[in-house]
Design an enzyme around this catalytic site. Structure first.
Site, PDB file in Angstrom:
ATOM      1  CD  GLN A 163     -14.816  -1.034  -1.889  1.00  0.00           C
ATOM      2  OE1 GLN A 163     -16.207  -0.779  -0.780  1.00  0.00           O
ATOM      3  NE2 GLN A 163     -14.655  -1.471  -2.714  1.00  0.00           N
ATOM      4  CG  ASP A 180      -2.141   1.014   1.425  1.00  0.00           C
ATOM      5  OD1 ASP A 180      -2.128   1.817   1.686  1.00  0.00           O
ATOM      6  OD2 ASP A 180      -3.147   0.450   1.615  1.00  0.00           O
ATOM      7  CB  ILE A 181       1.327   4.262  -2.386  1.00  0.00           C
ATOM      8  CG1 ILE A 181       0.269   4.367  -3.211  1.00  0.00           C
ATOM      9  CG2 ILE A 181       1.904   3.247  -3.276  1.00  0.00           C
ATOM     10  CD1 ILE A 181       0.292   5.305  -4.044  1.00  0.00           C
ATOM     11  CG  HIS A 196      -6.740  -2.753   3.993  1.00  0.00           C
ATOM     12  ND1 HIS A 196      -5.580  -1.190   3.575  1.00  0.00           N
ATOM     13  CD2 HIS A 196      -7.977  -2.109   3.538  1.00  0.00           C
ATOM     14  CE1 HIS A 196      -6.612  -1.288   1.979  1.00  0.00           C
ATOM     15  NE2 HIS A 196      -7.868  -1.519   2.542  1.00  0.00           N
ATOM     16  CG  HIS A 243      -8.405  -2.784  -1.549  1.00  0.00           C
ATOM     17  ND1 HIS A 243      -9.652  -2.518  -2.423  1.00  0.00           N
ATOM     18  CD2 HIS A 243      -8.360  -2.619  -0.638  1.00  0.00           C
ATOM     19  CE1 HIS A 243      -9.797  -1.664  -1.930  1.00  0.00           C
ATOM     20  NE2 HIS A 243      -9.215  -0.925  -0.501  1.00  0.00           N
TER      21      HIS A 243
HETATM   22  P1  AMP Z   1     -10.309   1.319   0.633  1.00  0.00           P
HETATM   23  O1  AMP Z   1     -10.544   1.305  -0.438  1.00  0.00           O
HETATM   24  O2  AMP Z   1     -10.146   2.443   1.435  1.00  0.00           O
HETATM   25  O3  AMP Z   1      -9.839  -0.145   1.201  1.00  0.00           O
HETATM   26  O4  AMP Z   1      -8.168   1.698   0.412  1.00  0.00           O
HETATM   27  C1  AMP Z   1      -7.220   2.213  -0.718  1.00  0.00           C
HETATM   28  C2  AMP Z   1      -6.056   1.799  -0.147  1.00  0.00           C
HETATM   29  O5  AMP Z   1      -5.575   1.809  -1.650  1.00  0.00           O
HETATM   30  C3  AMP Z   1      -5.328   2.760   0.479  1.00  0.00           C
HETATM   31  O6  AMP Z   1      -4.593   2.374   1.705  1.00  0.00           O
HETATM   32  C4  AMP Z   1      -4.556   3.613  -0.551  1.00  0.00           C
HETATM   33  O7  AMP Z   1      -3.463   4.101   0.257  1.00  0.00           O
HETATM   34  C5  AMP Z   1      -4.290   2.148  -1.772  1.00  0.00           C
HETATM   35  N1  AMP Z   1      -3.847   2.639  -2.337  1.00  0.00           N
HETATM   36  C6  AMP Z   1      -4.782   3.759  -3.306  1.00  0.00           C
HETATM   37  N2  AMP Z   1      -4.096   3.821  -4.742  1.00  0.00           N
HETATM   38  C7  AMP Z   1      -2.997   2.533  -4.754  1.00  0.00           C
HETATM   39  C8  AMP Z   1      -1.938   2.704  -5.756  1.00  0.00           C
HETATM   40  N3  AMP Z   1      -1.246   2.469  -6.759  1.00  0.00           N
HETATM   41  N4  AMP Z   1      -0.654   1.316  -5.267  1.00  0.00           N
HETATM   42  C9  AMP Z   1      -0.746   0.747  -3.745  1.00  0.00           C
HETATM   43  N5  AMP Z   1      -1.616   1.376  -3.332  1.00  0.00           N
HETATM   44  C10 AMP Z   1      -2.828   2.335  -3.212  1.00  0.00           C
END
Ligand code: AMP
Ligand code: ZN
Length: 139
Positions: A93, A30-31, A101, A99
């Protein structure tokens, strides 16, 4: 899906820091990590959430989560790993591609806020009524 950031990662159109890949699944860092080693596991097929994902993709992700969790334990001395998966903008989300985590914790890390909610006994009658409503819709 054309405008999905995780589909672009799967296609190689945008980069990721890969942890694991197989035919169905990709795992990458995760970035915006909330802990060292915060990793996402996704299905290569675009699917938005728990209501849409196939059993096959869901199983594949969770089988990979075992591998990644073991690797985290070995590589980072993780003493605990939170698995978190959000469905719908109502629960924040943000990326609408399913995805999971994986958030590892070391012995001296502070507690994660999201895993340390206060335990307050509920109303047993309400608990039973709601559980039975859910049970009656299980197909
Ligand atoms: P969520 O949809 O809230 O469960 O979280 C989306 C996750 O995706 C967040 O923790 C972001 O930091 C992560 N994220 C978004 N874009 C990228 C990317 N290009 N590479 C890695 N992680 C990402
Ligand atoms: Zn996608």
């Amino acid at each position: 899906m054309a405008d999905c950031i995780f589909c672009k990662i799967v296609k190689g159109d945008i980069p990721c820091t890969k942890v694991y890949e197989d035919e169905k699944v990709l795992a990458f860092a995760d970035i915006n990590p909330i802990a060292d080693g915060h990793t996402l596991i996704i299905p290569k097929n675009h699917t938005e959430n728990i209501w849409e994902i196939s059993g096959e993709d869901l199983s594949a992700i969770h089988l990979v989560s075992i591998k990644v969790a073991k690797a985290m334990k070995a590589a980072l001395n993780s003493v605990g790993i939170a698995l978190l998966q959000l469905n719908g903008s109502a629960v924040n989300q943000v990326v609408m591609h399913y995805h999971l985590h994986l958030i590892p914790r070391r012995a001296d890390d502070p507690k994660l806020a999201l895993t340390s909610w206060e335990l307050k006994p509920g109303d047993m009658k309400a608990i039973e009524e709601i559980a039975s409503k859910i049970a009656s819709e299980i197909k």
